[in-house]
Design a protein around this motif. Structure first.
Motif, PDB file in Angstrom:
ATOM      1  N   GLN A 631      62.267  83.860  36.388  1.00  0.00           N
ATOM      2  CA  GLN A 631      62.113  84.986  37.298  1.00  0.00           C
ATOM      3  C   GLN A 631      61.804  84.502  38.713  1.00  0.00           C
ATOM      4  O   GLN A 631      62.347  85.029  39.686  1.00  0.00           O
ATOM      5  N   ALA A 632      60.962  83.467  38.820  1.00  0.00           N
ATOM      6  CA  ALA A 632      60.618  82.928  40.138  1.00  0.00           C
ATOM      7  C   ALA A 632      61.823  82.301  40.820  1.00  0.00           C
ATOM      8  O   ALA A 632      61.875  82.234  42.055  1.00  0.00           O
ATOM      9  N   SER A 633      62.800  81.848  40.027  1.00  0.00           N
ATOM     10  CA  SER A 633      64.013  81.265  40.593  1.00  0.00           C
ATOM     11  C   SER A 633      65.035  82.328  40.977  1.00  0.00           C
ATOM     12  O   SER A 633      66.118  81.982  41.471  1.00  0.00           O
ATOM     13  N   GLY A 634      64.711  83.586  40.721  1.00  0.00           N
ATOM     14  CA  GLY A 634      65.630  84.658  41.067  1.00  0.00           C
ATOM     15  C   GLY A 634      66.750  84.861  40.076  1.00  0.00           C
ATOM     16  O   GLY A 634      67.785  85.458  40.407  1.00  0.00           O
ATOM     17  N   VAL A 635      66.567  84.391  38.847  1.00  0.00           N
ATOM     18  CA  VAL A 635      67.598  84.528  37.828  1.00  0.00           C
ATOM     19  C   VAL A 635      67.508  85.926  37.233  1.00  0.00           C
ATOM     20  O   VAL A 635      66.435  86.346  36.789  1.00  0.00           O
ATOM     21  N   PRO A 636      68.615  86.683  37.204  1.00  0.00           N
ATOM     22  CA  PRO A 636      68.575  88.042  36.626  1.00  0.00           C
ATOM     23  C   PRO A 636      68.134  88.016  35.167  1.00  0.00           C
ATOM     24  O   PRO A 636      68.397  87.065  34.431  1.00  0.00           O
ATOM     25  N   ALA A 637      67.499  89.079  34.731  1.00  0.00           N
ATOM     26  CA  ALA A 637      66.955  89.136  33.373  1.00  0.00           C
ATOM     27  C   ALA A 637      68.057  89.070  32.317  1.00  0.00           C
ATOM     28  O   ALA A 637      67.825  88.592  31.204  1.00  0.00           O
ATOM     29  N   ASN A 638      69.240  89.550  32.658  1.00  0.00           N
ATOM     30  CA  ASN A 638      70.346  89.551  31.687  1.00  0.00           C
ATOM     31  C   ASN A 638      71.276  88.346  31.865  1.00  0.00           C
ATOM     32  O   ASN A 638      72.409  88.355  31.395  1.00  0.00           O
ATOM     33  N   TYR A 639      70.806  87.330  32.563  1.00  0.00           N
ATOM     34  CA  TYR A 639      71.664  86.180  32.873  1.00  0.00           C
ATOM     35  C   TYR A 639      72.051  85.422  31.600  1.00  0.00           C
ATOM     36  O   TYR A 639      71.199  85.150  30.740  1.00  0.00           O
ATOM     37  N   VAL A 640      73.335  85.126  31.484  1.00  0.00           N
ATOM     38  CA  VAL A 640      73.876  84.307  30.406  1.00  0.00           C
ATOM     39  C   VAL A 640      74.706  83.200  31.052  1.00  0.00           C
ATOM     40  O   VAL A 640      75.564  83.484  31.900  1.00  0.00           O
ATOM     41  N   GLN A 641      74.456  81.959  30.671  1.00  0.00           N
ATOM     42  CA  GLN A 641      75.230  80.853  31.234  1.00  0.00           C
ATOM     43  C   GLN A 641      76.714  81.059  30.956  1.00  0.00           C
ATOM     44  O   GLN A 641      77.126  81.308  29.824  1.00  0.00           O
ATOM     45  N   LEU A 642      77.506  80.960  31.993  1.00  0.00           N
ATOM     46  CA  LEU A 642      78.943  81.166  31.874  1.00  0.00           C
ATOM     47  C   LEU A 642      79.609  79.832  31.594  1.00  0.00           C
ATOM     48  O   LEU A 642      79.828  79.015  32.483  1.00  0.00           O
ATOM     49  N   GLY A 643      79.917  79.595  30.336  1.00  0.00           N
ATOM     50  CA  GLY A 643      80.516  78.318  29.966  1.00  0.00           C
ATOM     51  C   GLY A 643      79.461  77.287  29.615  1.00  0.00           C
ATOM     52  O   GLY A 643      78.274  77.598  29.458  1.00  0.00           O
ATOM     53  N   THR A 644      79.885  76.046  29.519  1.00  0.00           N
ATOM     54  CA  THR A 644      78.988  74.978  29.060  1.00  0.00           C
ATOM     55  C   THR A 644      78.863  73.838  30.044  1.00  0.00           C
ATOM     56  O   THR A 644      78.237  72.835  29.744  1.00  0.00           O
ATOM     57  N   THR A 645      79.476  73.969  31.241  1.00  0.00           N
ATOM     58  CA  THR A 645      79.422  72.883  32.211  1.00  0.00           C
ATOM     59  C   THR A 645      78.802  73.354  33.515  1.00  0.00           C
ATOM     60  O   THR A 645      78.838  74.541  33.852  1.00  0.00           O
ATOM     61  N   ILE A 646      78.252  72.389  34.258  1.00  0.00           N
ATOM     62  CA  ILE A 646      77.659  72.657  35.569  1.00  0.00           C
ATOM     63  C   ILE A 646      78.115  71.560  36.519  1.00  0.00           C
ATOM     64  O   ILE A 646      78.144  70.376  36.155  1.00  0.00           O
ATOM     65  N   LEU A 647      78.468  71.942  37.749  1.00  0.00           N
ATOM     66  CA  LEU A 647      78.882  70.966  38.758  1.00  0.00           C
ATOM     67  C   LEU A 647      77.704  70.063  39.087  1.00  0.00           C
ATOM     68  O   LEU A 647      76.655  70.529  39.544  1.00  0.00           O
ATOM     69  N   THR A 648      77.889  68.765  38.841  1.00  0.00           N
ATOM     70  CA  THR A 648      76.781  67.802  38.928  1.00  0.00           C
ATOM     71  C   THR A 648      77.149  66.654  39.861  1.00  0.00           C
ATOM     72  O   THR A 648      78.271  66.144  39.819  1.00  0.00           O
ATOM     73  N   THR A 649      76.201  66.275  40.694  1.00  0.00           N
ATOM     74  CA  THR A 649      76.391  65.157  41.616  1.00  0.00           C
ATOM     75  C   THR A 649      75.894  63.879  40.970  1.00  0.00           C
ATOM     76  O   THR A 649      74.756  63.805  40.509  1.00  0.00           O
ATOM     77  N   VAL A 650      76.756  62.889  40.931  1.00  0.00           N
ATOM     78  CA  VAL A 650      76.391  61.566  40.412  1.00  0.00           C
ATOM     79  C   VAL A 650      76.807  60.531  41.450  1.00  0.00           C
ATOM     80  O   VAL A 650      77.414  60.852  42.458  1.00  0.00           O
ATOM     81  N   GLY A 651      76.497  59.265  41.176  1.00  0.00           N
ATOM     82  CA  GLY A 651      76.897  58.210  42.110  1.00  0.00           C
ATOM     83  C   GLY A 651      75.785  57.219  42.339  1.00  0.00           C
ATOM     84  O   GLY A 651      74.876  57.069  41.519  1.00  0.00           O
ATOM     85  N   GLY A 652      75.851  56.525  43.469  1.00  0.00           N
ATOM     86  CA  GLY A 652      74.889  55.470  43.762  1.00  0.00           C
ATOM     87  C   GLY A 652      73.707  55.962  44.574  1.00  0.00           C
ATOM     88  O   GLY A 652      73.641  57.110  45.004  1.00  0.00           O
ATOM     89  N   ASN A 653      72.763  55.045  44.777  1.00  0.00           N
ATOM     90  CA  ASN A 653      71.551  55.366  45.524  1.00  0.00           C
ATOM     91  C   ASN A 653      71.125  54.108  46.277  1.00  0.00           C
ATOM     92  O   ASN A 653      70.675  53.140  45.668  1.00  0.00           O
ATOM     93  N   GLU A 654      71.297  54.114  47.587  1.00  0.00           N
ATOM     94  CA  GLU A 654      70.995  52.933  48.395  1.00  0.00           C
ATOM     95  C   GLU A 654      69.506  52.587  48.414  1.00  0.00           C
ATOM     96  O   GLU A 654      69.126  51.475  48.807  1.00  0.00           O
ATOM     97  N   ASN A 655      68.669  53.511  47.993  1.00  0.00           N
ATOM     98  CA  ASN A 655      67.221  53.281  48.049  1.00  0.00           C
ATOM     99  C   ASN A 655      66.662  52.683  46.756  1.00  0.00           C
ATOM    100  O   ASN A 655      65.444  52.552  46.617  1.00  0.00           O
ATOM    101  N   LEU A 656      67.517  52.329  45.820  1.00  0.00           N
ATOM    102  CA  LEU A 656      67.043  51.750  44.570  1.00  0.00           C
ATOM    103  C   LEU A 656      66.393  50.390  44.799  1.00  0.00           C
ATOM    104  O   LEU A 656      66.802  49.619  45.669  1.00  0.00           O
ATOM    105  N   LYS A 657      65.402  50.119  43.968  1.00  0.00           N
ATOM    106  CA  LYS A 657      64.726  48.818  43.971  1.00  0.00           C
ATOM    107  C   LYS A 657      64.996  48.122  42.638  1.00  0.00           C
ATOM    108  O   LYS A 657      65.399  48.762  41.659  1.00  0.00           O
ATOM    109  N   PRO A 658      64.776  46.824  42.551  1.00  0.00           N
ATOM    110  CA  PRO A 658      64.922  46.144  41.250  1.00  0.00           C
ATOM    111  C   PRO A 658      63.922  46.676  40.240  1.00  0.00           C
ATOM    112  O   PRO A 658      62.874  47.224  40.596  1.00  0.00           O
ATOM    113  N   GLU A 659      64.261  46.532  38.981  1.00  0.00           N
ATOM    114  CA  GLU A 659      63.352  46.889  37.903  1.00  0.00           C
ATOM    115  C   GLU A 659      62.891  45.622  37.199  1.00  0.00           C
ATOM    116  O   GLU A 659      63.593  44.605  37.204  1.00  0.00           O
TER     117      GLU A 659
END
Length: 903
Positions: A631-659
């Motif tokens: 509710q705090a995110s503004g999602v309607p009470a009757n909201y149903v996910q449409l499908g099974t996929t979501i547009l997602t950002t992947v890739g590199g990260n220049e700020n990574l450090k060694p582990e």
């Protein structure tokens, strides 16, 4: 002459200088030991996990050895399948039956020891690194680069080994050990097919070897071609628990007619009948209009591969030997994907194709007219090695070697829309309905309304190019320093230079973001390491009561990285042989891994990934925290996910450090020779802790953790946004980050028996792994994310128990082999108690092979995999086909026949 040409020429030269003996061997390929490294005695070997020569094949670290004979008895033709059946493998790994292969590595086979990530498993060939495989800027070699027929055995070291081998060996090491003793010409053929008549799998192997008293030469070739298995034949549609206690098809909200939003927020859908009323529209209904993607995906994708390998060694003098290796692999692989989706097209009321009379936004429109997209890849991978080794006057062994490997690839996709041209076709000031117009107007409101002229104008075939390079130089020295009462103090020392490069150049339209596909930026980066190591083995006691042998070991490695500075890694071990039947062992070591090229330099890209939105139907969940947060995110009470996929950002990260990591193991080996000759039992406890761990948290996991936190307080809540109109997730980031820590511990159990019952020869090899704990702390002080005992959500499987056993009985050339893989119970990462798919059952896959060996040269085999046709269990947060494709088998029962002979 360039460095690459020099290495290639010297490797080819080494492969030809061995004088042929033309002797024919009567022996069939058997598991063999490493060749004596660095000029040691013929009886000396170097076990995986150490650089010191020794005569005992058993190392201190916990390891599994898969012999060539065992591979043949189970009918497997790919190293990926061999390794992924072992219980030490878990989590996410690319393979042919996974729809989600690793980034830019479609068709690439990989291994993920302990489930800690393929980047933390070091893959070696005869103790040396291999160039990464894929279509550009990859992080792991392609396991199928090596013809299986050339292997003597595969060593799987389940212990950190950064002090011995350098970076990446945090979870363990897979060392592919090739034959050194083959003479003659051998041919083998294998044909497999599923019970449903699809998934044809053909493999042909050729091996040729000659040897004389000065050296030898061996060549091996494998050709493999597999056919596709459509996903709908195994999972007709995507399933979800839409009503309590029942699963129903839940398809994609990207419809073939087009789903649009009116100014008042109402969603409508246009005609979905080919040849129907092009002006028809009605209120959108997920049940009626959603698109079934499964017929447009593969459960197994086709691969065609030729892998070659050449090995040679030649004694230049009594104390100096030249050796060379050369590998080359060509691979073609293909996949199908659902027709592309156009998003958020603003179509004005005045557009003649708009029958609503209102300004609308076409939220999603599936481009079904041209059919599915076809992904394709072609890769060329080669690596040449040349070296010299020998003995000094004091019997110390030495070796110097150089290697260069290069992988290049092209991958692309058909039926990709040019978004700039799409916009032109709905801009009536630019397009025309006249025949032959240079910019034809397009009607996207209704299935079948797009003309061939429009499709020709907006669609193109994308082509991306990329590659990987590896250059190494090593110099090693080993031998005995001096003698103690318990035996000689042995050492190994050496220096290493390693340079790795990765690059990827996406199609120009993809880079510009004009292509209707995952936007990508070019990737290019190099890393260089200069290293030195020292390893010692010190015998403390020997041949005394309760101390048949007590040996301490230690290793230290200094690494200097051009991007991240220097680092020291250490390892200590203790091996206590109490008597012939009882042995205790333990190790402690540190590890270090720098971010690889795609992690560090990889451009940001976007893709539609299978993701579970916890706010779908949240109002009926009964979870007060979830309800408040949605509710705090503004999602309607009757909201149903449409499908099974979501547009997602992947890739590199220049700020990574060694582990960095610390690993310790403690275990025992029991060989009750007096009670059961030929029996060996092992038990090893392992504990791995990783600091500043580099990990990409899947989107489903991020959403689940965010909405389980009080008042959306978790930092993951900053990694996504929602549409204020519909409540859908419109942006989600899954780029790699340095998490706080990862902690894992568990128990490895093993049983090996070689003996007989009467005149029947029996061999039994069983491995079990119990995962006691695996938690990821995403940031210092953050709540831990439990992985042990969980599955799904794009993470792969981390069941508490996993096992694999192989039993072979043989008499008079007739043998029967029964193998069983056990995947224990697991809980879905994102499901709630009581929901379908919340917990998976124990799953057992049984396989059977019958073989008849006419003589030592000729053998026939017939086998059945997944004998009882065990279906994959339903996983709520599945990757594809309603299950976890990284964990379970989609093909069902399948058969194969095989034949080999030698001349």
């Amino acid at each position: 002459m360039t460095t690459k040409k020099l290495l290639l020429t010297t490797a080819a030269f080494a492969a030809t200088i061995a004088t042929p003996a033309f002797a024919q061997s009567d022996a069939v390929p058997q598991a063999g030991a490493d060749a004596a490294e660095a000029g040691g005695n013929a009886s000396d070997i170097v076990v995986t996990g150490s650089r010191i020569r020794r005569q005992d094949l058993a190392g201190v670290g916990p390891a599994t050895v898969v012999s060539a004979e065992q591979i043949e008895n189970t009918g497997l033709v790919n190293i990926e399948t061999v390794l992924q059946r072992l219980p030490a493998n878990a989590g996410f790994a690319g393979n042919q039956t996974s729809a989600y292969w690793a980034n830019n590595g479609y068709g690439t086979a990989q291994v993920n020891l302990r489930g800690l990530g393929i980047k933390r498993t070091l893959v070696l060939l005869n103790g040396r690194r291999l160039v990464a495989g894929g279509t550009g800027a990859n992080s792991s070699p392609d396991l199928n680069m090596i013809p299986v027929v050339a292997l003597a055995r595969t060593d799987v070291l389940k212990d950190g080994a950064s002090a011995i081998y350098g970076a990446d060996a945090m979870a363990g090491v897979v060392n592919l050990v090739t034959r050194t003793d083959y003479e003659g010409l051998g041919v083998s053929l294998r044909q497999g097919i599923t019970e449903k008549g699809d998934g044809s799998d053909f493999t042909a192997d050729l091996i040729w070897g000659v040897r004389n008293d000065r050296g030898g030469f061996m060549a091996a070739v494998t050709y493999q071609k597999t056919q596709a298995v459509n996903m709908a034949s195994r999972a007709p549609c995507s399933l979800a628990e839409t009503t309590p206690g029942a699963l129903s098809c839940v398809n994609s909200a990207s419809t073939i007619g087009g789903r649009a939003v009116l100014p008042n927020g109402q969603q409508i859908n246009f005609n979905q009948t080919l040849g129907g009323n092009g002006n028809f529209f009605e209120p959108y209904s997920a049940v009626k209009h959603n698109f079934n993607s499964n017929p447009f995906l593969n459960a197994v994708s086709p691969v065609e591969r030729v892998s070659t390998a050449f090995f040679a060694d030649y004694d230049l003098t009594d104390n100096i030997e030249a050796f060379g290796e050369f590998l080359y692999t060509f691979r073609k692989s293909k996949q199908i994907a659902t027709p592309g989706t156009l998003r958020n097209l603003a179509i004005s009321a005045s557009n003649p194709t708009n029958p609503t009379g209102q300004n609308i936004v076409l939220v999603q429109r599936r481009l079904a007219e041209p059919g599915p997209r076809h992904f394709f890849q072609e890769t060329d991978t080669w690596q040449g090695t040349f070296g010299l080794r020998g003995k000094l006057s004091n019997d110390w062994g030495w070796e110097v070697a150089g290697a260069f490997g290069r992988n290049t690839g092209v991958d692309g996709s058909t039926n990709i829309a040019n978004l700039e041209r799409v916009r032109n076709t709905i801009d009536t000031t630019k397009c025309s309905l006249a025949a032959g117009a240079s910019i034809p107007c397009g009607d996207y409101l209704g299935f079948g309304d797009l003309t061939p002229q429009v499709l020709d104008y907006i669609l193109f075939t994308s082509r991306d190019r990329g590659g990987n390079e590896l250059a190494t130089f090593t110099a090693d020295l080993n031998g005995d320093l001096f003698k103690l009462p318990a035996g000689p103090v042995s050492f190994a020392a050496g220096v290493v230079y390693r340079k790795e490069k990765g690059w990827r150049d996406p199609d120009p339209l993809t880079v510009l973001g004009i292509a209707n596909t995952n936007q990508q930026s070019p990737i290019s980066g190099t890393s260089t390491a200069k290293e030195a190591y020292l390893e010692l083995s010190v015998p403390i006691l020997a041949d005394t009561p309760f101390f048949e042998a007590l040996t301490a070991g230690g290793a230290v490695r200094y690494s200097d990285y051009d991007l991240f500075g220097s680092d020291w890694n250490y390892k200590a071990s203790l091996d206590w042989v109490i008597n012939d039947s009882f042995r205790l062992r333990g190790t402690y070591g540190t590890g270090f891994r720098i971010p690889n090229v795609p992690e560090l330099f990889g451009g940001v890209s976007e893709g539609n990934l299978t993701t579970t939105d916890p706010c779908s139907r949240y109002a009926t969940s009964g979870n007060t925290t979830l309800i408040a947060n949605c509710q705090a995110s503004g999602v309607p009470a009757n909201y149903v996910q449409l499908g099974t996929t979501i547009l997602t950002t992947v890739g590199g990260n220049e700020n990574l450090k060694p582990e960095s990591s610390t690993t310790w193991t403690v275990g025992t080996v029991i060989s009750p020779k007096g009670l059961v000759p030929g029996l060996s039992l092992t038990a090893d406890w392992f504990d791995i802790r990783i600091k500043d761990a580099i990990r990409a948290i899947p989107g489903s996991t991020k959403l689940s953790i965010c909405y389980a936190s009080q008042n959306l307080s978790h930092p993951f809540c900053d990694d996504f946004t929602r549409s204020p109109l519909t409540g859908e997730v419109t942006f989600l980031s899954a780029q790699p980050i340095n998490t706080g820590r990862e902690e894992m511990n568990g128990l490895d159990l093993g049983l090996v028996y070689a003996g007989g019952i009467g005149s029947v020869n029996i061999s039994l090899d069983v491995n079990l792994t119990y995962l006691n704990k695996y938690v990821v702390l995403p940031f210092p002080g953050g709540a831990p994310i439990d992985f042990d005992g969980f599955i799904g959500g794009g993470n792969g499987g981390y069941s508490k128990w996993r096992g694999y056993g192989v039993l072979t009985a043989e008499k008079d050339g007739i043998s029967a082999t029964w193998s069983t893989q056990w995947i224990g119970k697991a809980t879905d990462f994102n499901a709630s108690p009581g929901e379908i798919g919340y917990r998976t059952p124990n799953v057992f896959y049984h396989n059977l092979q019958l073989a008849y060996e006419i003589d030592e040269k000729t053998r026939f085999q017939l086998g059945v995999d997944n004998l009882f046709d065990r279906k994959a269990p339903y996983i709520q947060s599945f990757t594809d086909a309603n299950t976890d494709t990284m964990t379970y088998d989609l093909l069902g029962r399948r058969f194969y026949v095989g034949f080999r002979t030698a001349f």
